[in-house]
Structures are given as structure tokens and as C-alpha cells.
Scaffold this motif. Structure first.
Motif, PDB file in Angstrom:
ATOM      1  N   HIS A  37       0.839  -1.184   0.000  1.00 41.03           N
ATOM      2  CA  HIS A  37       0.000   0.000   0.000  1.00 41.03           C
ATOM      3  C   HIS A  37       0.885   1.248   0.000  1.00 41.03           C
ATOM      4  O   HIS A  37       2.055   1.203   0.385  1.00 41.03           O
ATOM      5  N   VAL A  41      -1.774   5.478   2.826  1.00 40.13           N
ATOM      6  CA  VAL A  41      -2.711   4.412   3.219  1.00 40.13           C
ATOM      7  C   VAL A  41      -2.129   3.593   4.362  1.00 40.13           C
ATOM      8  O   VAL A  41      -2.839   3.244   5.328  1.00 40.13           O
ATOM      9  N   THR A  42      -0.852   3.269   4.264  1.00 46.18           N
ATOM     10  CA  THR A  42      -0.222   2.479   5.332  1.00 46.18           C
ATOM     11  C   THR A  42      -0.254   3.228   6.656  1.00 46.18           C
ATOM     12  O   THR A  42      -0.559   2.641   7.707  1.00 46.18           O
ATOM     13  N   ALA A  44      -2.348   5.650   7.606  1.00 42.00           N
ATOM     14  CA  ALA A  44      -3.733   5.734   8.097  1.00 42.00           C
ATOM     15  C   ALA A  44      -4.200   4.385   8.643  1.00 42.00           C
ATOM     16  O   ALA A  44      -4.864   4.304   9.688  1.00 42.00           O
ATOM     17  N   ALA A  45      -3.850   3.295   7.942  1.00 42.48           N
ATOM     18  CA  ALA A  45      -4.254   1.965   8.401  1.00 42.48           C
ATOM     19  C   ALA A  45      -3.578   1.607   9.715  1.00 42.48           C
ATOM     20  O   ALA A  45      -4.199   0.993  10.603  1.00 42.48           O
ATOM     21  N   THR A  91     -11.424  -1.923   2.270  1.00 39.32           N
ATOM     22  CA  THR A  91     -10.451  -1.178   1.472  1.00 39.32           C
ATOM     23  C   THR A  91      -9.102  -1.872   1.355  1.00 39.32           C
ATOM     24  O   THR A  91      -8.411  -1.709   0.348  1.00 39.32           O
ATOM     25  N   LEU A  92      -8.717  -2.651   2.371  1.00 41.17           N
ATOM     26  CA  LEU A  92      -7.384  -3.232   2.390  1.00 41.17           C
ATOM     27  C   LEU A  92      -7.359  -4.730   2.122  1.00 41.17           C
ATOM     28  O   LEU A  92      -6.285  -5.314   1.969  1.00 41.17           O
TER      29      LEU A  92
END
Length: 388
Positions: A37, A41-42, A44-45, A91-92
Motif C-alpha cells: 500500500h 494508506v499504510t 492511516a491503516a 479497502t485493504l
């Protein structure tokens, strides 16, 4: 179990037991570590996963031992966890579906049973729905549905077990308090009856010795010797009462009643020689205490000239009656500490206590206790007396 942590060590131990199950978050952590990702994104995740873990630990750590209805923030956190799990999984990818298992466990830990029994299946249904869309192969989400259900309901069972353990601990503490209270009441009753009788007799003999001293020193010395005997016996009785071994007998109390009444100048008419056949030791002890209390009150309060002590058996009962011709009770007939304690003794022995005015205008006490079922072959007199 069933008790909130009271020290830092206990809190750390509980936190360790809760946190050890976080090892199953290896799949989403590996997904982040693989670098598949983007940086945004990483990041935020990772923040979402950290928030999820903190919320999970807070719910399981704080709510497992809670007995009150959950606060509003608990429901808000569970809804947020469910939404976060759905967002991250959708999403992931399928690696994040495992978060729903932790949501189910949190529901079982944080909610009461009437709510968790619906919340756990609901979370599992959301897991199945999202898993169907992100895991086209269908090889992962069926393996998570059963753990979600089992984990959630296992935590419901753990919470029920915690509640049961808490109730058992509280019941044990209550029993211990009741036992301590009963022992205090027993000791108070024993000391009241023992010291009331002995001190009354010592007072009477001291007054009698004082009147004899100028003209009859030998008689006064005899009274002083009796005072010494009574005080020594009182000391022995108090020690036995404190140790829990004190159980008076009717024979000894009848002899003591004659002595006490004679010292007070009260004519004693005793129509009993000892316990009747079939009288259990506990019942005999209760009647002996009743006789002691009644005679003590005749000596201290009645101003009577005559006291009648009788013991009879009839209808499966042994009844002790002590009556006097002195000052009768007041109109209210309110019992004092002595009669209250005596009533408690007789109730423990299965007996009853009655008080009233005697036929001579004085006071009468009747104490009755049951006899053993074996045939009774003795007849006694009647019972009465006492007012404290």
C-alpha cells in the motif's frame, strides 16, 4: 477472578492475559509490512489499527468485571470498532477480516447477556457479508465466522463466570460477617447474664457484710469469703464464655438460685431438683440461662418476699416458671437486654419465652423448650420470673 485489579501488579497480569490474544493480528500487521500500500494508506491503516487495539483492550480490561449497565461510551466504541473493521477490510482486503473476531469478543466482554447474545451474531453477519465481497475465493471468511461466534460467546460465558465468582465471594463475606455478628451476640448474652448475676450477688453480700461488721465480725468474714468464691467463679465463667465453652446446667443454677435468693432475703420455694429425662444439653443450657436471668432480676428489681421456681414437663415440652410477689412489670412490658438475649437463646434451642404479671401482682417468666422424642418419665413443677 470476579474481582477488579487492586494493585499495579494485578492490573499488569490481567492486561498480559488480555493482550496475549492480540497475536492473531499478525495478518493485518503483515499486510502493512509487505509494503503493498502507499505511504498515506499504510500510515492511516496503522493508526486505525492502533486505535482499534486500544479500544479493544479498554473494553475487555475495564468491562469484564463491571456489574453496572454499560455507559453510552461503550456502545459508541463498539459501533466505532465495527465501522473501522468494515472500512479497513473493505479497502485493504481479506487480511483485515480478523478484526471482526475481536469486535465479537469485545461485545461479549462489554455488554450484558441480553444484549451480547444479539450483538455477537450481528457482528458475525457483518463479517460474512464483507468477507463475501473481499474474499472471492471463500477460503478465509468461513474460517473466521466460527471463531467469531465461539470467541464472542466464550467471552459471554467468561463474564457470567466472573459474575458468579463475584456473587460467591460476596456471599462468603456475608456468611463470615454473620458468623462474627452471631459470635458477638453470643458473647454479649453470656457476659450480660454471667456478670449480672455474679455482680448482683457480690453487691448483696457486700452490703450484708457491711451491716455485720460492727457487731458480728465472724459472720461478716463468712460473707467476705463467699464474695471471694463468687468472684473467682465469675472469673472462670467469663473465661469459659470468651472461649465458647460455657454451658450452665440446671442443677448448678438451681443451687445458685437458692443461694442468691437467700442472700437477698427472699424466701425461695424451689420445686425442681434437676433436668427432667429427655432434655437435650442445648435445651438444658437455655433453661439454665433463663433461671439465672430470672433469679437475677428478682434479686435486683422485684423487692419480692417470695420467689417460686418450678419445672414441669407436658406435651413434649419442659417449662421453667419463675414467679415472685414483688413489684410487677410496667404497663408496656417492654423487654430489656437480658430478656431479649434470653429470647434469642431459647429460639436457638427451639423454645419460647413468655412474661406476664403473677397472681400475686409480681412478675412471672415462663421458658419452654422441646424434649427429645424419647418417652419422658418425670414430672416437674411450673415455671416463671425475670424482667430485665
Amino acid at each position: 477472578m470476579g474481582r477488579a485489579p487492586e494493585t499495579r501488579k494485578q492490573a499488569l497480569v490481567k492486561l498480559a492475559w488480555v493482550g496475549i490474544w492480540l497475536v492473531y493480528l499478525g495478518a493485518p500487521v503483515s499486510d502493512l509490512a509487505d509494503g503493498g500500500h502507499g505511504v498515506l494508506v499504510t500510515t492511516a491503516a496503522a493508526l486505525g489499527l492502533a486505535a482499534f487495539v486500544l479500544a479493544y483492550l479498554a473494553l475487555v480490561f475495564l468491562r469484564t468485571n463491571a456489574r453496572e449497565k454499560p455507559e453510552q461510551w461503550v456502545y459508541a466504541v463498539l459501533v466505532a470498532q465495527t465501522g473501522l473493521s468494515a472500512l479497513l477490510s473493505a479497502t485493504l482486503g481479506k487480511s483485515w477480516l480478523v478484526l471482526f473476531v475481536y469486535v465479537a469478543v469485545a461485545c461479549g466482554a462489554a455488554l450484558p447477556f441480553r444484549e451480547s447474545r444479539w450483538a455477537v451474531p450481528a457482528v458475525t453477519a457483518v463479517l460474512a457479508a464483507i468477507g463475501a465481497s473481499v474474499d472471492s475465493g471463500g477460503d478465509l471468511y468461513p474460517a473466521l465466522i466460527i471463531p467469531a461466534l465461539l470467541g464472542g460467546f466464550a467471552m459471554v460465558g467468561v463474564k457470567q463466570l466472573v459474575r458468579t465468582m463475584r456473587e460467591l465471594r460476596e456471599a462468603r463475606e456475608t456468611v463470615a460477617q454473620l458468623a462474627a455478628t452471631e459470635e458477638r451476640l453470643r458473647l454479649a448474652r453470656d457476659l450480660h447474664d454471667l456478670l449480672g448475676h455474679s455482680l448482683s450477688l457480690i453487691t448483696l453480700k457486700s452490703e450484708l457484710a457491711g451491716r455485720m461488721l460492727p457487731d458480728r465480725p465472724d459472720d461478716a468474714a463468712e460473707q467476705v469469703a463467699d464474695i471471694e468464691k463468687v468472684s473467682r467463679q465469675a472469673l472462670v465463667d467469663v473465661r469459659e464464655a470468651v472461649s465458647g465453652y460455657r454451658r450452665p446446667t440446671l442443677t448448678a443454677e438451681l443451687a445458685g438460685a437458692r443461694t442468691a435468693l437467700a442472700s437477698a432475703g427472699v424466701t425461695a420455694r424451689v420445686h425442681a431438683d434437676g433436668p427432667p429425662p429427655g432434655l437435650a444439653p442445648e435445651a438444658e443450657g437455655a433453661l439454665a440461662w433463663a433461671l439465672r436471668e430470672a433469679v437475677t432480676n428478682v434479686v435486683r428489681h422485684s423487692g419480692a418476699a417470695t420467689c417460686v421456681v418450678a419445672l414441669e414437663t407436658a406435651g413434649g415440652l419442659a417449662t421453667l416458671t419463675v414467679s415472685d410477689d414483688g413489684r410487677g412489670p410496667g404497663d408496656d412490658l417492654e423487654p430489656g437486654n437480658g430478656l431479649t438475649g434470653l429470647t434469642e437463646r431459647l429460639i436457638l434451642a427451639g423454645g419460647t419465652l413468655r412474661t406476664d404479671r403473677s397472681g400475686d401482682g409480681g412478675f412471672v417468666l415462663r421458658a419452654s423448650v422441646p424434649l427429645d422424642p424419647a418417652p419422658v418419665g418425670a414430672e416437674g413443677g411450673r415455671a416463671g420470673g425475670g424482667r430485665e
